[in-house]
Design a protein around this motif. Structure first.
Motif, PDB file in Angstrom:
ATOM      1  N   LEU A  72       0.831  -1.162   0.045  1.00 54.19           N
ATOM      2  CA  LEU A  72       0.037  -0.087  -0.162  1.00 54.19           C
ATOM      3  C   LEU A  72       0.866   1.176  -0.020  1.00 54.19           C
ATOM      4  CD1 LEU A  72      -2.612   1.459   0.325  1.00 54.19           C
ATOM      5  CD2 LEU A  72      -2.431   1.272   2.893  1.00 54.19           C
ATOM      6  N   GLY A  73       1.795   1.449   0.787  1.00 52.21           N
ATOM      7  CA  GLY A  73       2.702   2.442   0.981  1.00 52.21           C
ATOM      8  C   GLY A  73       3.544   2.562  -0.562  1.00 52.21           C
ATOM      9  N   PHE A  74       3.843   1.319  -1.150  1.00 49.98           N
ATOM     10  CA  PHE A  74       4.548   1.758  -2.188  1.00 49.98           C
ATOM     11  C   PHE A  74       3.690   2.383  -3.429  1.00 49.98           C
ATOM     12  CE2 PHE A  74       5.655   0.162  -6.469  1.00 49.98           C
ATOM     13  CZ  PHE A  74       6.950   0.646  -6.814  1.00 49.98           C
ATOM     14  N   PHE A  75       2.579   1.791  -3.343  1.00 48.27           N
ATOM     15  CA  PHE A  75       1.649   2.226  -4.619  1.00 48.27           C
ATOM     16  C   PHE A  75       0.864   3.679  -4.085  1.00 48.27           C
ATOM     17  CE2 PHE A  75       0.294  -2.464  -4.882  1.00 48.27           C
ATOM     18  CZ  PHE A  75       1.138  -2.574  -6.052  1.00 48.27           C
ATOM     19  N   LEU A  76       1.010   4.223  -2.853  1.00 41.40           N
ATOM     20  CA  LEU A  76       0.700   5.498  -2.573  1.00 41.40           C
ATOM     21  C   LEU A  76       1.793   6.618  -3.012  1.00 41.40           C
ATOM     22  CD1 LEU A  76      -1.176   7.364  -0.891  1.00 41.40           C
ATOM     23  CD2 LEU A  76      -0.252   6.611   1.062  1.00 41.40           C
TER      24      LEU A  76
ATOM     25  N   ILE B  69       4.776  11.459   3.056  1.00 42.89           N
ATOM     26  CA  ILE B  69       3.214  11.055   3.373  1.00 42.89           C
ATOM     27  C   ILE B  69       2.908   9.822   3.402  1.00 42.89           C
ATOM     28  CG2 ILE B  69       0.979  11.366   2.071  1.00 42.89           C
ATOM     29  CD1 ILE B  69       1.898  13.991   1.242  1.00 42.89           C
ATOM     30  N   SER B  70       3.472   9.104   2.519  1.00 36.90           N
ATOM     31  CA  SER B  70       3.385   7.441   2.513  1.00 36.90           C
ATOM     32  C   SER B  70       3.784   6.864   3.906  1.00 36.90           C
ATOM     33  CB  SER B  70       4.118   6.862   1.277  1.00 36.90           C
ATOM     34  OG  SER B  70       4.048   5.623   1.426  1.00 36.90           O
ATOM     35  N   ILE B  71       4.931   7.227   4.237  1.00 44.54           N
ATOM     36  CA  ILE B  71       5.515   6.739   5.502  1.00 44.54           C
ATOM     37  C   ILE B  71       4.736   6.936   6.641  1.00 44.54           C
ATOM     38  CG2 ILE B  71       7.759   6.980   7.191  1.00 44.54           C
ATOM     39  CD1 ILE B  71       9.471   7.477   4.920  1.00 44.54           C
ATOM     40  N   LEU B  72       4.168   8.245   6.957  1.00 43.47           N
ATOM     41  CA  LEU B  72       3.464   8.458   7.906  1.00 43.47           C
ATOM     42  C   LEU B  72       1.897   7.844   7.816  1.00 43.47           C
ATOM     43  CD1 LEU B  72       4.115  12.311   8.253  1.00 43.47           C
ATOM     44  CD2 LEU B  72       4.917  10.418   9.647  1.00 43.47           C
TER      45      LEU B  72
END
Length: 445
Positions: free
Chosen positions: A192-196, A211-214
């Motif tokens: 999910l994080g990668f696609f985000l 933003i993705s990490i948080l």
């Protein structure tokens, strides 16, 4: 124009570069948002060695600020610096975990490499080395590090796991609990994080990585997969890593090779980033970088300071191009990034709450950008393509950046020789190739 503004204009030559204080500050904020993930990712990677997370967090912020301040004030370039991705992975997974070297000795190796880079920069030897290295090997080193980061990311996310039959295989997307299939949330959240990141980057959202990490961290905390201890806290002590370098075990064959790798990777990565970002900003003169000596002084000084504080090598960040795209043209952009890095010092609890599967997508995404350098390789000339391929392939498959660089130099010289084109090999490449052969022969892998 106020006295304060006019001083900034004179020092940074704002009018000459057709920019303003406001534009430079906004450009600095833009660069910061694209690279501030490093204050979370770097302590996470280095803490695997046993280093104190909080101390590395402080070292990361302060050393990045030092590099940015020197780059901005002395060289007047809109280029930000911080601990380099790839170099921190090499420090952790190849040197400390792979070779069993104490992190204190590895920090000493970083320190010595910084001193060598400083000396080489002062006497312009660094420029000579960079100019002598074939373009195919320069680009292959960057691409190989990209794949190395990708492998680490996939491993940290649980997307790739060990296999006795095939060495590696894909990780499970679910886990069995009393015969019931349940989602393997760390793996799914990493995806999910990668696609985000990719989607946000596509729509040019600033700070896509952070933003993705948080976002992934917040979801993980809500699911009880990580412990959330707040956002703001007093600055952690840097004492556990400050001046902890151990030089006693440094000068043996294997560690000399480690110093060489730190030196070589930072050498070409730093110079390539400086030239690339400056080119995008229109700051090159006749294809060359003015004040290059001052810019190189910034990163070599930051490396020495970073090792003393407790972090791996500092390097210019390609993410600085985002600030350039926002209008940054002078060192005021870099200084803005430095100020924001220092402001991060109060956010250590937030950094400590971030799990490995939340930062893994960032590593994977950075790998994409680093792999783009393969476009600059002449794939039609096999004497250029084959050494480049071996450089790229050996890094992830041997789990060693050093072995990839070594294979690149050795194969380049040997293939050119066997094909009757030895005259095309720069003298410096011959010297480095022979040095690597001697290292393998007398000291082993």
């Amino acid at each position: 124009m106020s006295t304060h503004t006019s001083w900034l204009d004179r020092h940074f030559k704002l009018s000459e570069h057709n920019t303003t204080v406001r534009t430079e500050i906004m450009a600095g904020v833009t660069t910061f948002l694209t690279m501030c993930y490093i204050v979370i990712v770097n302590p996470g990677i280095l803490s695997i060695t046993g280093m104190d997370f909080g101390a590395v967090f402080v070292a990361t912020c302060i050393s990045a600020a030092i590099g940015c301040f020197i780059m901005g004030a002395l060289a007047n370039y809109p280029v930000a610096l911080a601990p380099g991705m790839g170099l921190n992975a090499y420090f952790t997974f190849a040197v400390v975990k792979g070779m069993g070297v104490p992190w204190q000795v590895a920090l000493a190796a970083v320190f010595v490499s910084g001193v060598i880079i400083f000396v080489f920069s002062f006497f312009k030897i660094r420029e000579m080395l960079v100019n002598a290295l074939p373009m195919s090997l320069k680009m292959a080193i960057a691409a190989g590090i990209g794949l190395f980061l990708a492998l680490i990311a996939l491993k940290n996310a649980g997307l790739v796991v060990a296999s006795d039959a095939t060495l590696v295989k894909m990780g499970d997307l679910y886990v069995l609990n009393e015969g019931v299939k349940l989602p393997n949330w760390p793996v799914l959240l990493a995806l999910l994080g990668f696609f985000l990141i990719v989607v946000l980057d596509y729509f040019r959202v600033r700070g896509a990585i952070i933003i993705s990490i948080l976002a992934v961290t917040a979801i993980a905390a809500g699911m009880g997969l990580t412990e959330f201890k707040g956002i703001v806290a007093p600055i952690p002590s840097v004492a556990p890593t400050f001046m902890q370098m151990d030089f006693n075990q440094l000068f043996n064959g294997s560690m000399i090779a480690v110093i060489f790798v730190f030196f070589l990777v930072d050498l070409f990565d730093s110079t390539g980033t400086l030239v690339g970002v400056s080119h995008r900003a229109g700051l090159l003169v006749d294809g060359k970088l003015p004040r290059l000596k001052r810019a190189l002084f910034a990163d070599s000084t930051a490396i020495i300071a970073g090792a003393s504080l407790g972090t791996s090598s500092i390097t210019p960040y390609v993410e600085s191009a985002s600030g350039v795209a926002a209008g940054g043209r002078t060192g005021l952009t870099a200084i803005t990034v430095g100020v924001l890095m220092l402001a991060c010092l109060w956010f250590s609890p937030l950094a400590q709450a971030v799990p490995a599967f939340a930062t893994a997508p960032a590593l994977l995404y950075i790998g994409i950008h680093m792999l783009r350098s393969t476009l600059e390789i002449d794939w039609e000339d096999m004497t250029e393509a084959a050494p480049a391929f071996l450089t790229i392939a050996f890094m992830p498959f041997t789990y060693s950046i050093a072995d990839g660089i070594a294979m690149g130099f050795i194969s380049y010289a040997l293939i050119k020789l066997l094909c009757g084109r030895a005259k095309e090999v720069p003298v410096m490449v011959w010297i480095v190739a022979v040095a690597w052969v001697a290292k393998f022969w007398f000291l082993g892998v």
